[in-house]
Design a protein around this motif. Structure first.
Motif, PDB file in Angstrom:
ATOM      1  N   GLU A 193       5.964   8.039  -0.679  1.00 37.97           N
ATOM      2  CA  GLU A 193       6.821   7.063  -0.001  1.00 37.97           C
ATOM      3  C   GLU A 193       6.920   5.713  -0.717  1.00 37.97           C
ATOM      4  OE1 GLU A 193       5.281   5.637   3.647  1.00 37.97           O
ATOM      5  OE2 GLU A 193       7.235   5.225   4.512  1.00 37.97           O
ATOM      6  N   VAL A 194       5.772   5.219  -1.178  1.00 32.49           N
ATOM      7  CA  VAL A 194       5.755   3.867  -1.748  1.00 32.49           C
ATOM      8  C   VAL A 194       6.676   3.776  -2.965  1.00 32.49           C
ATOM      9  CG1 VAL A 194       4.313   2.102  -2.833  1.00 32.49           C
ATOM     10  CG2 VAL A 194       3.460   3.380  -0.853  1.00 32.49           C
ATOM     11  N   SER A 218      13.922  -8.905   1.607  1.00 27.64           N
ATOM     12  CA  SER A 218      13.256  -8.883   2.915  1.00 27.64           C
ATOM     13  C   SER A 218      13.003 -10.318   3.376  1.00 27.64           C
ATOM     14  CB  SER A 218      11.940  -8.128   2.746  1.00 27.64           C
ATOM     15  OG  SER A 218      11.111  -8.340   3.835  1.00 27.64           O
ATOM     16  N   PRO A 219      13.044 -10.665   4.671  1.00 29.96           N
ATOM     17  CA  PRO A 219      13.275  -9.745   5.778  1.00 29.96           C
ATOM     18  C   PRO A 219      14.742  -9.459   6.055  1.00 29.96           C
ATOM     19  CG  PRO A 219      12.892 -11.926   6.654  1.00 29.96           C
ATOM     20  CD  PRO A 219      12.817 -12.040   5.161  1.00 29.96           C
ATOM     21  N   GLY A 228      12.098  -3.667   3.889  1.00 33.07           N
ATOM     22  CA  GLY A 228      10.715  -4.004   3.606  1.00 33.07           C
ATOM     23  C   GLY A 228       9.930  -4.619   4.750  1.00 33.07           C
ATOM     24  N   ASP A 229      10.546  -4.887   5.873  1.00 34.45           N
ATOM     25  CA  ASP A 229       9.768  -5.407   6.995  1.00 34.45           C
ATOM     26  C   ASP A 229       9.912  -4.463   8.181  1.00 34.45           C
ATOM     27  OD1 ASP A 229       8.272  -7.354   8.639  1.00 34.45           O
ATOM     28  OD2 ASP A 229       8.784  -8.721   7.013  1.00 34.45           O
ATOM     29  N   ASP A 230       9.318  -4.820   9.313  1.00 35.10           N
ATOM     30  CA  ASP A 230       9.399  -3.927  10.471  1.00 35.10           C
ATOM     31  C   ASP A 230      10.831  -3.822  10.982  1.00 35.10           C
ATOM     32  OD1 ASP A 230       6.498  -3.199  11.048  1.00 35.10           O
ATOM     33  OD2 ASP A 230       6.409  -5.361  10.812  1.00 35.10           O
ATOM     34  N   CYS A 231      11.540  -4.934  10.918  1.00 37.66           N
ATOM     35  CA  CYS A 231      12.962  -4.945  11.251  1.00 37.66           C
ATOM     36  C   CYS A 231      13.710  -5.661  10.133  1.00 37.66           C
ATOM     37  CB  CYS A 231      13.233  -5.738  12.532  1.00 37.66           C
ATOM     38  SG  CYS A 231      12.459  -5.084  14.016  1.00 37.66           S
ATOM     39  N   ALA A 232      14.995  -5.405  10.041  1.00 33.39           N
ATOM     40  CA  ALA A 232      15.867  -6.232   9.222  1.00 33.39           C
ATOM     41  C   ALA A 232      16.427  -7.333  10.114  1.00 33.39           C
ATOM     42  CB  ALA A 232      16.990  -5.388   8.661  1.00 33.39           C
ATOM     43  N   THR A 233      16.681  -8.488   9.535  1.00 31.88           N
ATOM     44  CA  THR A 233      17.255  -9.570  10.337  1.00 31.88           C
ATOM     45  C   THR A 233      18.699  -9.811   9.909  1.00 31.88           C
ATOM     46  OG1 THR A 233      16.498 -11.286   8.824  1.00 31.88           O
ATOM     47  CG2 THR A 233      15.032 -10.704  10.631  1.00 31.88           C
ATOM     48  N   LEU A 234      19.476 -10.256  10.859  1.00 33.17           N
ATOM     49  CA  LEU A 234      20.898 -10.483  10.651  1.00 33.17           C
ATOM     50  C   LEU A 234      21.241 -11.761  11.415  1.00 33.17           C
ATOM     51  CD1 LEU A 234      23.295  -8.805   9.411  1.00 33.17           C
ATOM     52  CD2 LEU A 234      23.696  -7.950  11.712  1.00 33.17           C
ATOM     53  N   VAL A 246      22.026   0.179   8.299  1.00 30.66           N
ATOM     54  CA  VAL A 246      20.673   0.710   8.095  1.00 30.66           C
ATOM     55  C   VAL A 246      20.762   2.228   7.988  1.00 30.66           C
ATOM     56  CG1 VAL A 246      19.464  -1.189   9.253  1.00 30.66           C
ATOM     57  CG2 VAL A 246      20.170   0.793  10.587  1.00 30.66           C
ATOM     58  N   ALA A 287      18.600   5.967   8.023  1.00 33.73           N
ATOM     59  CA  ALA A 287      17.406   6.774   8.252  1.00 33.73           C
ATOM     60  C   ALA A 287      17.607   8.097   7.532  1.00 33.73           C
ATOM     61  CB  ALA A 287      17.188   7.007   9.740  1.00 33.73           C
ATOM     62  N   ASP A 329      14.787   3.883   7.052  1.00 36.27           N
ATOM     63  CA  ASP A 329      13.540   4.611   7.200  1.00 36.27           C
ATOM     64  C   ASP A 329      13.672   5.873   6.377  1.00 36.27           C
ATOM     65  OD1 ASP A 329      10.949   5.033   8.779  1.00 36.27           O
ATOM     66  OD2 ASP A 329      11.992   6.944   9.014  1.00 36.27           O
ATOM     67  N   GLN A 352      19.486 -11.712  14.862  1.00 35.65           N
ATOM     68  CA  GLN A 352      19.447 -10.343  15.357  1.00 35.65           C
ATOM     69  C   GLN A 352      18.460  -9.523  14.528  1.00 35.65           C
ATOM     70  OE1 GLN A 352      21.674  -9.415  18.204  1.00 35.65           O
ATOM     71  NE2 GLN A 352      21.289 -11.616  18.176  1.00 35.65           N
ATOM     72  N   LEU A 383      17.270  -5.509  13.496  1.00 36.33           N
ATOM     73  CA  LEU A 383      17.691  -4.106  13.481  1.00 36.33           C
ATOM     74  C   LEU A 383      16.546  -3.253  12.976  1.00 36.33           C
ATOM     75  CD1 LEU A 383      21.283  -3.900  11.948  1.00 36.33           C
ATOM     76  CD2 LEU A 383      20.582  -3.126  14.203  1.00 36.33           C
ATOM     77  N   THR A 384      16.262  -2.182  13.688  1.00 34.49           N
ATOM     78  CA  THR A 384      15.247  -1.252  13.201  1.00 34.49           C
ATOM     79  C   THR A 384      15.680   0.173  13.500  1.00 34.49           C
ATOM     80  OG1 THR A 384      12.904  -0.662  13.249  1.00 34.49           O
ATOM     81  CG2 THR A 384      13.875  -1.397  15.335  1.00 34.49           C
ATOM     82  N   ASP A 437       8.509  -1.983  16.532  1.00 30.67           N
ATOM     83  CA  ASP A 437       9.005  -2.715  15.351  1.00 30.67           C
ATOM     84  C   ASP A 437       9.621  -4.056  15.747  1.00 30.67           C
ATOM     85  OD1 ASP A 437       8.328  -1.060  13.185  1.00 30.67           O
ATOM     86  OD2 ASP A 437      10.002   0.284  13.621  1.00 30.67           O
ATOM     87  N   ARG A 454       6.328 -10.074   7.454  1.00 28.67           N
ATOM     88  CA  ARG A 454       5.088  -9.690   6.766  1.00 28.67           C
ATOM     89  C   ARG A 454       4.689 -10.743   5.728  1.00 28.67           C
ATOM     90  NH1 ARG A 454       5.794  -3.137   5.899  1.00 28.67           N
ATOM     91  NH2 ARG A 454       6.192  -2.670   8.085  1.00 28.67           N
ATOM     92  N   GLU A 491       0.178   8.391   3.873  1.00 36.88           N
ATOM     93  CA  GLU A 491       1.391   8.175   3.073  1.00 36.88           C
ATOM     94  C   GLU A 491       2.382   9.307   3.305  1.00 36.88           C
ATOM     95  OE1 GLU A 491       3.185   6.827  -1.185  1.00 36.88           O
ATOM     96  OE2 GLU A 491       1.047   7.059  -1.033  1.00 36.88           O
ATOM     97  N   HIS A 492       3.588   8.931   3.672  1.00 43.85           N
ATOM     98  CA  HIS A 492       4.610   9.921   3.971  1.00 43.85           C
ATOM     99  C   HIS A 492       5.074  10.622   2.698  1.00 43.85           C
ATOM    100  CE1 HIS A 492       4.883   8.142   7.917  1.00 43.85           C
ATOM    101  NE2 HIS A 492       4.884   6.969   7.315  1.00 43.85           N
TER     102      HIS A 492
END
Lengths: 319, 319
Positions: free
Chosen positions: A17-18, A35-36, A40-46, A98, A100, A134, B53, B55-56, B86, B160, B316-317
């Motif tokens: 994954e990395v 990021s953000p 690269g973070d838990d959420c993306a910001t907009l 985004v 997945a 993701d 905003q 997004l995740t 998230d 992060r 690790e995925h």
């Protein structure tokens, strides 16, 4: 090209994954901000916006929406453009995406690289950054899901509600035979959608994904039926080509093949359709056709070449 | 319970897309607003907001994130809560969700009903409507992908980035052994995240998905190393239970099992950790532990019970 390989060193599982996320970021390049705001973070910001926001989500799945005949670049293009087409269908503007990705171990790294590069190209073309995502393992196949956030360009968005009796029914482009290539080569009607939402006489809109014969019912108001004229349907060359081997008519292909990604919309009955088309032509080169009218169910008026929609069924998923 | 059935009349393929969407809307009930704010148009619409905003997107995939041991309700809960986690990890508030579902023909209708009912319950609990989605066929398995949009609750969000040397390292809750049930039963630390983002001495945050031993590196600033104290790690009962059959220590489970969905964050080194914990306890019942400190790499200081992180590898995925 098959997206899969038996050669372990050429498969995504060789990376983990990395490394994979590192490379994806490289493939996306300027299409993903830091990021953000980016990956690269838990959420993306907009950034906030007072305009109405639009959210749409659509996948491409191996064996369903693409196969070995579609190049990786085409798969990425289809994923991005079918989501953009949904934003276009509301008259909106895409803002950020985004993705997945669910992958089996044996997906080729080179396939994935071309897939992401095509996403990056479309992101740059429309100024729509890919701000997050993701990546996960799945037992078999490829399921890539994009969520696109967009926003209104006018005070209103165009929904599927809003048509009334006597509304003219229009469609952009030509219909049918998308499986011969259009389904991953189409250009979403983004500027067209924004032009249409700015015209107050346009009252309802959607994009054609399951074929006009099925989709038109989503625009049809209660107590009405869509009266479509066979001669007015813009039948594509691909629909004619498909008909040479299918035992079905080119018209049937045009009405039911689906994945046209054209805009289907209705215009106030008091507008002159010819004038509407003239205004369109001053702005766009693509085709626009008035294909019929919403009629009250109780009206006995039936044109000679009115299509009997009951004899056509559009594509229904999961059946 | 297996999500799949060989009995055709009990499988989603018996219904087709139109009926299925109709039923999904019924299962969701008040959790989905009317179109175009809810399911049923090309896009879902959401009111504008001047706040940043968030997004995740995260999936749950059969065979990866759940199996026959997880009830359908647990799968829905996991999907929703891991996305909420998230948002929590940025100190945000969830606003609305969209779901893309890719299903094979043989998924049980009853499984899908329980899955959507659990989504609806969580949507109501957190006042987060499910405003749209997509349902598609895939050759095998279940891949459910949720995109959650949220927004900042303060002028900043917690990313992060932002930790510095001497920052204290904290974690909520207890760690390890999530596979024994926590991974689908956890409660996302939403209010906790919002409380933390409002405290200026909290400088960086994430949620623990791959285990603290791996995840802590995402918060570690350049030139630093995380010095974690073995005795301070909050080892869960599940971690101890898992260790009885795994030949690994409870501490190893706590550090590497992953899917803890606890908040991992750093606090300015000038804050007294004991006072911080006292403030926390006035607000929350859940556990909070100061598990270590960010140290400059060149610092020779090493505590007796400092964990040698090199000997632990988080999940690790795709490997």
């Amino acid at each position: 090209m098959s997206p899969f390989t038996k050669q372990k060193s050429a498969a995504v599982s060789a990376w983990g994954e990395v490394r994979l996320i590192q490379e994806i970021r490289r493939w996306l390049g300027t299409a993903t901000p830091r990021s953000p705001a980016g990956i690269g973070d838990d959420c993306a910001t907009l950034a906030g916006s007072m305009r109405d926001q639009l959210l749409t989500v659509d996948p491409v799945i191996y064996g369903e929406h693409f196969d070995d005949n579609v190049p990786a670049k085409g798969v990425g293009a289809k994923l991005f453009n079918r989501n953009i087409s949904d934003i276009a269908a509301m008259g909106g503007r895409p803002r950020a995406a985004v993705i997945a990705l669910a992958l089996s171990d044996d997906v080729k790294i080179t396939w994935l690289r071309e897939f992401y590069r095509s996403l990056a190209a479309i992101a740059r073309l429309h100024h729509v950054p890919i701000i997050g995502g993701d990546i996960a393992h799945q037992p078999a196949g490829i399921t890539a899901t994009m969520t696109l956030i967009g926003e209104a360009t006018e005070k209103r968005v165009l929904t599927r509600q809003g048509a009334a009796a006597e509304d003219w029914i229009f469609t952009t482009g030509k219909l049918g035979g998308s499986r011969l290539g259009w389904h991953w080569k189409f250009t979403p009607r983004l500027l067209e959608g924004q032009w249409l939402v700015a015209r107050p006489d346009v009252r309802s809109m959607m994009d054609v994904s399951d074929g006009v014969a099925k989709d038109i019912w989503s625009l049809t108001p209660r107590g009405c039926r869509p009266a479509l004229n066979a001669a007015a349907i813009p039948v594509s060359r691909s629909a004619r080509l498909a008909a040479t081997t299918s035992q079905r008519t080119p018209l049937a292909h045009a009405l039911t093949d689906g994945e046209d990604y054209e805009l289907l919309f209705t215009v106030n009955g008091s507008t002159d359709p010819a004038e509407f088309i003239t205004a369109w032509r001053q702005r766009f080169r693509s085709k626009l056709s008035c294909i019929g009218q919403m009629r009250r169910k109780r009206s006995r008026r039936r044109d000679d070449d009115e299509i009997d929609l009951d004899s056509y069924h559009g594509f229904e998923h999961l059946r």
